[in-house]
Design a protein around this motif. Structure first.
Motif, short mmCIF file in Angstrom:
data_model
loop_
_atom_site.label_atom_id
_atom_site.label_comp_id
_atom_site.label_asym_id
_atom_site.label_seq_id
_atom_site.Cartn_x
_atom_site.Cartn_y
_atom_site.Cartn_z
N TRP A 181 0.83 -1.05 -0.05
CA TRP A 181 -0.03 -0.06 -0.07
C TRP A 181 0.90 1.23 -0.06
CZ3 TRP A 181 -5.19 1.28 -0.17
CH2 TRP A 181 -5.63 2.46 0.29
N THR A 182 1.84 1.13 0.74
CA THR A 182 2.57 2.38 1.25
C THR A 182 3.73 2.87 0.25
OG1 THR A 182 4.00 1.21 2.48
CG2 THR A 182 2.04 2.03 3.79
N ARG A 183 3.93 1.94 -0.85
CA ARG A 183 4.91 2.48 -1.78
C ARG A 183 4.51 3.77 -2.50
NH1 ARG A 183 7.55 -2.78 -2.82
NH2 ARG A 183 5.32 -3.39 -3.53
N GLU A 184 3.11 3.56 -2.80
CA GLU A 184 2.57 4.71 -3.53
C GLU A 184 1.55 5.61 -3.12
OE1 GLU A 184 3.33 5.61 -6.79
OE2 GLU A 184 4.77 3.92 -7.47
#
Lengths: 194, 455, 245
Positions: free
Chosen positions: B431-434
């Motif tokens: 989730w947190t990559r982008e």
């Protein structure tokens, strides 16, 4: 063996019988001007529409428009501009250089600008496809509104071949850019006779 | 073997290209919307088409027998092939019988499914795909990426280079008119030299034994009428009961597929031209088995229009090749698992279940429901992702018990606010990559409710 | 008329303001609204991942918590759709049937059950409506663009009555945002691309606030917006409707 096996599996697996729905053709009728709609849709396919009072007019028009052509087959009675001896044609190879083919169409369909031709309109099935240019002669009152009505008209069709032709051949396989003229004719002209 | 998410990730690395691919297909979707809205009773047509197909499937064996009888009366020879190998063998036997070595073929996803070209080439037969898009991918030695627009993934410069290499065309910067004219010359020679023509079948009419083939290029007719041998390959589900039903299907097909009211040619083949031979091969290849799957059998309604692909936001942004299946996109994702559950296990998950495909399908296949149902089948049969199984079990446990849920909620709330971002990132890096995680409020709604409402 | 308020798990944890707005809005209509304290989840995360069997007990708890209310209302189209469509795998008792037929997404409840479209709302901003898929196609909150027929939209009806609002037409009126539950992580590349494309559509039309019936869509879009520092905000539809002068 294959046949029996396939049919047996189908019999075993098919769902419970469902009734065939009824088609009420009148419910699809828009009632718009058939001729206007037909012309608009022929032109939308890249086809051309021309008007004529009679076959003499047509002959004059074609002689003028295609005056440089010397490889023509006309299968429409009254339009005598055929340059090839039909008795010599028995295969597509002999038709490779065909520049213009003129056929009678039986009726047109307003919703899509298509016309119907069948075996009785041609003596070799490749003629309307292999010609560089195609001309189809249609009586302007022989137009139905949509394909449902078209098939009502074809209810007793029993010939070996028939085709709805809508416009010239075309493709958009190169980046969705439309090109008129693919493997079939480069142009299609409908001549409407009053 | 690369699965859909991995292939889609690679596809998305070239942002310009994804945008171009997405836009190209969206334009086709818009064209479809426009012509469909011009039809009085479009939604009625869909219902009728669905009903006709459902009825046909419930009586399929009878209709196939009726079709066969009629076709034989008309002078055709009818063959039955249980699977792809049988189909290929029969095609070869017929060609061999006629000493046919140069074959032209118009578009047929069925022959693609059976791997016919590869089979025939190994037997020394020259087989040329005559649909321009198919010819392009054939020369490029790639599978088609869309069932109606096989070369939609190819840029004009690539096609320019391809034709320069194989057809000796001049480099033109991808001038579509020039390239199409050159292809016409090239294919014209193939038609004239051919001694056999293979076509697919869009519809097979049981009542009359007629097969209908729809093209824009005229290549099916050019092939059939240039040779003395016509082999038509059809899946068992192509049957419709009567000629008048063509009125329904032909009004739906081209509008759904390309946004045209009808294709340039809708050819009705009933009897061969004098002196010619006409063979029809009826192919099963897993379809009768699929008929026995109540949740999934309606995918046999499919008329191969490709509208579901054009409307699918995932297909547009991942491309047909990322599905690694003969038929990609939404319909491919519900049909392919039926063939091979393992190979196609990522496909039913390659969807956000938005439902647009089911709305656009002219024969009302409930694609989004079937994707959901295939997911249930897959998790049961394929325990590849045991961790996911475990997590879901725990989630099920937590959500089924209010006390554990409240506790875990508190923990989640607390942990997100005080735990180092790195730990959380590792846990939910997908989730947190982008995307940023949502901000954590002081109190949950439950906390607020207890304070402000509950007495 | 008694109403049970169902709040999705992530709204409870991360977006309590949406739940508060839902509660307040319903209370303002003079309804007896309760938030059953033992509620957990509708079971979607498990079911959509293919584990609907693991969700059965969750479904049963849901029904236990809500069956005694006349209506169950939730500010979440996807949860409501899930209960209506996918609670078919548990025993169809009277309670289960009642819950499945009595559950409504909040805008649908306001317009179709309370038959009210104007709530004296005030929101002077350029707003883009993101038509969340489950609400739009699953619950018929509006006519999807691919369906041929007369236009209608429950959500637009509500927004049109908001004073000061400017509803902006988008290039693609109802394309999916790309959240899709576990899809957001399982198909990360496509999910993010879909989200970016949606956001750009709104930004290109100078939208200030993106609204929707589902906080899941907005959570996904907001996640991208904040990561890229984009000049646009999100707000759940019920917060806009509940906002008065």
């Amino acid at each position: 063996m294959n046949r029996e096996s396939i049919l047996n599996t189908i019999k075993r697996n098919k769902p419970l019988f469902k009734e065939l729905p009824e088609i009420i053709v009148e419910n699809f009728k828009k009632g718009n001007d058939l001729l206007e709609s037909f012309i608009k849709n022929v032109e939308a396919t890249g086809g051309k529409v021309v008007f004529a009072n009679n076959k003499n007019d047509v002959t004059l028009y074609l002689k003028n428009r295609f005056k440089d052509f010397d490889n023509i087959i006309s299968l429409s009675e009254g339009i005598d501009i055929t340059t090839i001896n039909p008795d010599k044609i028995s295969s597509a190879k002999e038709l490779d250089k065909l520049e213009l083919a003129i056929l009678d169409a039986q009726f047109g369909v307003a919703e899509n600008g298509a016309v119907w031709i069948s075996d009785k309109n041609t003596y070799h099935r490749s003629i309307p496809f292999i010609a560089l240019h195609l001309v189809l002669i249609l009586l302007d009152e022989e137009i139905v509104e949509n394909m449902n009505e078209a098939y009502e008209r074809l209810a007793s069709f029993n010939e070996g071949y028939g085709v709805f032709i809508s416009g010239p051949s075309k493709t958009a396989d190169i980046e969705q850019s439309l090109v008129i003229g693919a493997q079939g004719p480069l142009s299609a002209t409908i001549i409407l006779i009053k | 073997m690369i699965d859909h998410p991995q292939a889609a990730k690679i596809f998305n690395e070239d942002v310009e290209r994804v945008n171009w691919h997405d836009k190209s297909l969206w334009v086709v979707r818009q064209k479809r919307d426009k012509v469909a809205s011009e039809v009085k009773g479009w939604e009625t047509l869909r219902s009728l088409a669905s009903g006709i197909k459902a009825h046909t499937l419930s009586n399929l064996d009878e209709y196939l027998i009726q079709f066969e009888n009629q076709a034989i009366k008309n002078g055709a020879k009818v063959h039955w092939a249980e699977n792809a190998e049988e189909h290929n063998k029969i095609v070869f036997e017929i060609l061999n019988e006629h000493n046919a070595k140069n074959v032209v073929k118009s578009k047929s996803m069925l022959t693609e499914e059976c791997g016919l070209n590869h089979y025939l080439e190994k037997k020394g037969i020259d087989i040329v795909d005559t649909d321009l898009g198919e010819r392009i991918v054939q020369l490029a030695k790639e599978p088609p990426s869309h069932i109606v627009m096989p070369a939609i993934h190819k840029k004009r410069e690539e096609i320019d280079e391809l034709f320069h290499q194989h057809l000796n065309t001049e480099l033109s910067g991808g001038d579509e008119v020039y390239l199409t004219r050159e292809a016409r010359k090239h294919l014209r020679q193939k038609f004239l030299d051919a001694d056999g023509a293979i076509t697919g079948v869009n519809f097979a009419v049981a009542e009359t034994g007629t097969i209908v083939v729809c093209t824009n290029e005229g290549n099916a007719d050019m092939g059939v009428h240039s040779t003395k041998l016509h082999i038509a390959c059809m899946g068992i589900e192509k049957i419709i009961p009567s000629q008048k039903h063509l009125g329904i299907f032909l009004r739906l097909l081209a509008r759904s597929a390309t946004g045209q009211p009808i294709t340039s040619y809708s050819s009705h083949f009933r009897s061969p031209q004098k002196g010619n031979k006409f063979h029809i091969i009826i192919v099963d290849n897993g379809r009768s088995k699929h008929l026995g799957r109540p949740d999934f059998r309606s995918s046999l309604h499919c008329i191969r229009c490709g509208a579901c692909m054009n409307t699918c936001p995932v297909y547009r942004r991942s491309g047909g090749h990322s599905y690694n299946a003969t038929i990609p996109g939404p319909i491919g994702s519900i049909v392919s698992p039926g063939f091979d559950l393992n190979k196609y296990s990522s496909l039913p998950f390659a969807s956000s279940l938005c439902g647009s495909c089911a709305d656009i399908c002219p024969v009302k296949i409930d694609i989004h429901d079937q994707l959901y149902k295939w997911r249930q089948v897959l998790t049961e049969k394929i325990h590849k992702n045991r961790f996911k199984s475990f997590v879901m079990f725990i989630a099920g446990f937590i959500f089924a018990r209010p006390s554990t849920y409240r506790l875990s909620g508190k923990l989640a709330n607390i942990s997100l606010r005080f735990l180092p971002k790195s730990i959380i990132d590792n846990l939910i890096k997908g989730w947190t990559r982008e995307r940023m995680l949502p901000e954590v409020p002081q109190s949950s709604f439950e906390g607020w409710y207890k304070k402000n409402r509950k007495t | 008329m008694t109403v049970g308020l169902f709040i999705p798990c992530y709204v409870n944890q991360f977006y309590p303001e949406v739940a508060i707005a839902s509660l307040e809005l319903l209370e303002k209509q003079g309804l007896k609204v309760e938030y059953p304290i033992n509620q957990t989840c509708c079971g979607q995360p498990m079911a959509n991942s293919g584990f609907e069997n693991f969700a059965k007990k969750t479904y049963e708890l849901f029904v236990k918590n809500f069956y005694h209310y006349d209506y169950i209302v939730s500010p979440s189209g996807s949860c409501v759709y899930h209960v209506k469509e996918h609670f078919d795998i548990v025993d169809q008792t009277d309670e289960v049937t009642h819950v499945r037929s009595g559950i409504y997404e909040i805008s649908e409840f306001l317009v179709k059950i309370l038959k009210k479209e104007n709530f004296n709302s005030y929101f002077p901003h350029r707003v883009g409506l993101h038509q969340s898929c489950h609400g739009l196609r699953g619950l018929n909150l509006g006519k999807p663009s691919e369906i041929i027929g007369e236009e209608y939209s429950v959500t637009k009806k509500l927004l049109n009555n908001v004073k000061g609002i400017e509803i902006v037409l988008l290039e693609r009126e109802d394309e999916c945002c790309g959240f899709g539950g576990t899809f957001a992580v399982a198909e990360e590349a496509v999910s993010v691309k879909m989200g970016i494309d949606r956001i750009n559509d709104h930004i290109n039309q100078n939208v200030e606030v993106i609204t929707a019936t589902d906080m899941s869509c907005l959570m996904h879009l907001e996640g991208i917006i904040r990561k890229r520092n984009l000049p646009i905000k999100v707000k759940h539809l019920v917060e806009i409707i509940n906002n008065t002068m």
